[in-house]
Write a protein that holds these residues in place. Structure first.
Motif, PDB file in Angstrom:
ATOM      1  N   ASN A   1       7.770 -10.726  -5.754  1.00  0.00           N
ATOM      2  CA  ASN A   1       7.768 -10.783  -4.288  1.00  0.00           C
ATOM      3  C   ASN A   1       6.427 -10.292  -3.763  1.00  0.00           C
ATOM      4  N   ARG A   2       5.873 -10.991  -2.762  1.00  0.00           N
ATOM      5  CA  ARG A   2       4.552 -10.638  -2.237  1.00  0.00           C
ATOM      6  C   ARG A   2       4.568  -9.248  -1.598  1.00  0.00           C
ATOM      7  N   GLY A   3       3.583  -8.440  -1.978  1.00  0.00           N
ATOM      8  CA  GLY A   3       3.481  -7.104  -1.415  1.00  0.00           C
ATOM      9  C   GLY A   3       4.261  -6.056  -2.187  1.00  0.00           C
ATOM     10  N   CYS A   4       5.064  -6.461  -3.185  1.00  0.00           N
ATOM     11  CA  CYS A   4       5.806  -5.494  -3.991  1.00  0.00           C
ATOM     12  C   CYS A   4       5.061  -5.227  -5.295  1.00  0.00           C
ATOM     13  N   GLY A   5       5.176  -6.141  -6.274  1.00  0.00           N
ATOM     14  CA  GLY A   5       4.412  -6.016  -7.513  1.00  0.00           C
ATOM     15  C   GLY A   5       4.890  -4.918  -8.444  1.00  0.00           C
ATOM     16  N   LYS A   6       6.029  -4.306  -8.158  1.00  0.00           N
ATOM     17  CA  LYS A   6       6.530  -3.224  -9.015  1.00  0.00           C
ATOM     18  C   LYS A   6       7.307  -3.797 -10.199  1.00  0.00           C
ATOM     19  N   LYS A   7       7.523  -2.939 -11.215  1.00  0.00           N
ATOM     20  CA  LYS A   7       8.396  -3.295 -12.333  1.00  0.00           C
ATOM     21  C   LYS A   7       9.788  -2.735 -12.071  1.00  0.00           C
ATOM     22  N   TYR A   8      10.809  -3.475 -12.523  1.00  0.00           N
ATOM     23  CA  TYR A   8      12.179  -3.064 -12.242  1.00  0.00           C
ATOM     24  C   TYR A   8      13.080  -3.364 -13.425  1.00  0.00           C
ATOM     25  N   ASP A   9      14.187  -2.669 -13.454  1.00  0.00           N
ATOM     26  CA  ASP A   9      15.207  -2.864 -14.490  1.00  0.00           C
ATOM     27  C   ASP A   9      16.205  -3.888 -13.961  1.00  0.00           C
TER      28      ASP A   9
ATOM     29  N   HIS B   1      -8.266 -14.833   8.864  1.00  0.00           N
ATOM     30  CA  HIS B   1      -8.817 -15.579  10.001  1.00  0.00           C
ATOM     31  C   HIS B   1      -9.737 -14.683  10.816  1.00  0.00           C
ATOM     32  N   ASP B   2     -10.939 -15.175  11.072  1.00  0.00           N
ATOM     33  CA  ASP B   2     -11.872 -14.499  11.987  1.00  0.00           C
ATOM     34  C   ASP B   2     -12.099 -13.039  11.582  1.00  0.00           C
ATOM     35  N   ALA B   3     -12.351 -12.820  10.278  1.00  0.00           N
ATOM     36  CA  ALA B   3     -12.630 -11.504   9.690  1.00  0.00           C
ATOM     37  C   ALA B   3     -11.388 -10.622   9.592  1.00  0.00           C
ATOM     38  N   TYR B   4     -10.240 -11.075  10.105  1.00  0.00           N
ATOM     39  CA  TYR B   4      -9.009 -10.290  10.021  1.00  0.00           C
ATOM     40  C   TYR B   4      -8.167 -10.762   8.834  1.00  0.00           C
ATOM     41  N   LYS B   5      -7.439  -9.820   8.239  1.00  0.00           N
ATOM     42  CA  LYS B   5      -6.554 -10.097   7.123  1.00  0.00           C
ATOM     43  C   LYS B   5      -5.176  -9.553   7.473  1.00  0.00           C
ATOM     44  N   GLY B   6      -4.136 -10.340   7.247  1.00  0.00           N
ATOM     45  CA  GLY B   6      -2.806  -9.889   7.632  1.00  0.00           C
ATOM     46  C   GLY B   6      -1.732 -10.746   7.010  1.00  0.00           C
ATOM     47  N   TRP B   7      -0.493 -10.562   7.484  1.00  0.00           N
ATOM     48  CA  TRP B   7       0.669 -11.292   6.980  1.00  0.00           C
ATOM     49  C   TRP B   7       1.314 -12.067   8.120  1.00  0.00           C
TER      50      TRP B   7
ATOM     51  N   CYS C   1       4.803 -10.389   9.731  1.00  0.00           N
ATOM     52  CA  CYS C   1       4.910  -9.184  10.564  1.00  0.00           C
ATOM     53  C   CYS C   1       3.697  -8.973  11.456  1.00  0.00           C
ATOM     54  N   ASN C   2       2.732  -9.870  11.398  1.00  0.00           N
ATOM     55  CA  ASN C   2       1.583  -9.840  12.312  1.00  0.00           C
ATOM     56  C   ASN C   2       0.784  -8.536  12.215  1.00  0.00           C
ATOM     57  N   LYS C   3       0.797  -7.916  11.013  1.00  0.00           N
ATOM     58  CA  LYS C   3      -0.023  -6.723  10.806  1.00  0.00           C
ATOM     59  C   LYS C   3      -1.404  -7.171  10.344  1.00  0.00           C
ATOM     60  N   LYS C   4      -2.470  -6.684  11.043  1.00  0.00           N
ATOM     61  CA  LYS C   4      -3.823  -7.155  10.760  1.00  0.00           C
ATOM     62  C   LYS C   4      -4.760  -5.985  10.515  1.00  0.00           C
TER      63      LYS C   4
ATOM     64  N   PHE D   1      -5.681  -4.004   3.665  1.00  0.00           N
ATOM     65  CA  PHE D   1      -4.773  -5.153   3.699  1.00  0.00           C
ATOM     66  C   PHE D   1      -3.808  -5.116   2.509  1.00  0.00           C
ATOM     67  N   LEU D   2      -4.336  -4.804   1.301  1.00  0.00           N
ATOM     68  CA  LEU D   2      -3.488  -4.749   0.117  1.00  0.00           C
ATOM     69  C   LEU D   2      -2.435  -3.645   0.221  1.00  0.00           C
ATOM     70  N   ASN D   3      -2.717  -2.615   1.002  1.00  0.00           N
ATOM     71  CA  ASN D   3      -1.803  -1.478   1.124  1.00  0.00           C
ATOM     72  C   ASN D   3      -0.838  -1.594   2.305  1.00  0.00           C
ATOM     73  N   ILE D   4      -0.866  -2.720   3.021  1.00  0.00           N
ATOM     74  CA  ILE D   4       0.081  -2.897   4.126  1.00  0.00           C
ATOM     75  C   ILE D   4       1.497  -2.965   3.561  1.00  0.00           C
TER      76      ILE D   4
END
Length: 345
Positions: A13-21, A40-46, A49-52, A59-62
């Motif tokens: 899942n995007r933004g998770c990347g964890k390992k699970y049992d 877009h236009d120097a901004y990075k987001g999702w 949720c419109n977080k930029k 961005f990777l830590n959102i």
């Protein structure tokens, strides 16, 4: 590697990347972004949720905005648009991007009414000047007689030495003008022929009350810089310890005016420029920060500005008087009584 570690699966899942049992996978364990990353236009987001942000690490830590189960199934890639093979041999004409501002939009008059932009004031700036504000308030309040009228034009409030004195001051930042029988304020241009109606016009701007006449402050210099993106021109004025309540940024589609007040030195920084291109006033904004004032001007048309200021300013330049006959002098005087400044009303 232990047996438990061998059972662990990687969540896609995007933004998770964890390992699970997989045997201990409960709903809500996975916090992820169901949408797609947007750049877009120097901004990075999702998109979900419109977080930029502008920093890639940030961005990777959102943090994700949706909770669900972990999954080791990769999400499907977005579908690519279908290719129309019937147009494979079509010749596509590529035109160069506009390098300079295309003056296709009509250019409003330089002296059009300006709007006072409402700034977003940083709490850190207010904390920076907090001690200064208390010191000046303590020294000036003892000098204000009760019943003193506010000195701002159009405001009818009087000093009461109560909390009512801290209510917003509704006033006219411009000057009153008489022109061809019409009476109006330069800041809001609500015209009337009746003098009493003109005097009763409510103010068009809000700020703090001015109980005592201000002595003329000295001017200081601040470093000003600007840059641009596809849709915006960003003007930065680098300064510290300025008073937001006594500073303002005014704008019309082709003119930018900045007035910053510095309490410690009792000084002002002033900037008044005719802009190279046309801007959208409603979509422009101001941020007042501890180290600078950042003015974001929305371009009204696409293109790159070669300079911040226009190369052909339309400001009125006064010419030296020439010798005139008595009749010419009378005509000239009549023409000059075109506008009357009633600043002292």
């Amino acid at each position: 590697m232990s047996e438990s570690e061998e059972k662990m699966l990687h969540c896609y899942n995007r933004g998770c990347g964890k390992k699970y049992d997989p045997e201990n996978n409960k709903e809500g364990d996975c916090i992820h972004h169901p949408g797609l990353p947007v750049f877009h236009d120097a901004y990075k987001g999702w998109s979900c949720c419109n977080k930029k942000c502008t920093d890639f690490t940030e961005f990777l830590n959102i943090k994700g905005c949706t909770k669900s189960f972990h999954t080791n199934v990769k999400p499907a890639d977005p579908e690519k648009p279908a290719v129309d093979k019937s147009r494979m041999n079509e010749v596509i004409e590529v035109k160069p991007l506009v390098k300079n501002v295309n003056l296709s939009l009509p250019r409003p008059p330089y002296d059009s009414p300006q709007v006072t932009l409402i700034p977003v004031v940083s709490p850190a700036l207010l904390q920076q000047i907090e001690g200064l504000a208390v010191q000046v308030t303590t020294s000036t309040e003892t000098q204000i007689p009760i019943g003193e009228m506010c000195k701002r034009k159009g405001c009818k409030a009087s000093y009461t030495k109560t909390l009512a004195d801290q209510e917003p001051c509704t006033h006219h930042p411009g000057v009153p003008i008489f022109h061809e029988g019409l009476k109006y304020w330069s800041c809001c241009q609500k015209k009337t022929t009746d003098f009493s109606v003109f005097l009763e016009q409510p103010g068009c701007s809000q700020g703090t009350h001015l109980w005592l006449n201000e002595a003329k402050s000295k001017t200081i210099k601040c470093r000003m810089d600007w840059h641009q993106t596809g849709g915006f021109v960003v003007v930065s004025i680098f300064c510290k310890k300025y008073q937001p309540s006594r500073s303002n940024v005014r704008l019309n589609p082709v003119r930018l005016t900045v007035d910053l007040y510095f309490q410690e030195e009792d000084s002002r920084y002033e900037l008044d420029v005719e802009l190279r291109g046309v801007v959208n006033v409603e979509e422009s904004s101001v941020n007042m920060l501890p180290t600078k004032v950042e003015i974001k001007l929305k371009k009204a048309e696409p293109g790159t500005w070669a300079k911040l200021e226009t190369a052909n300013p339309t400001k009125t330049i006064e010419t030296p008087p020439v010798l005139q006959s008595e009749s010419e002098k009378e005509e000239s005087i009549t023409a000059q009584v075109d506008a009357v400044d009633l600043s002292d009303l």
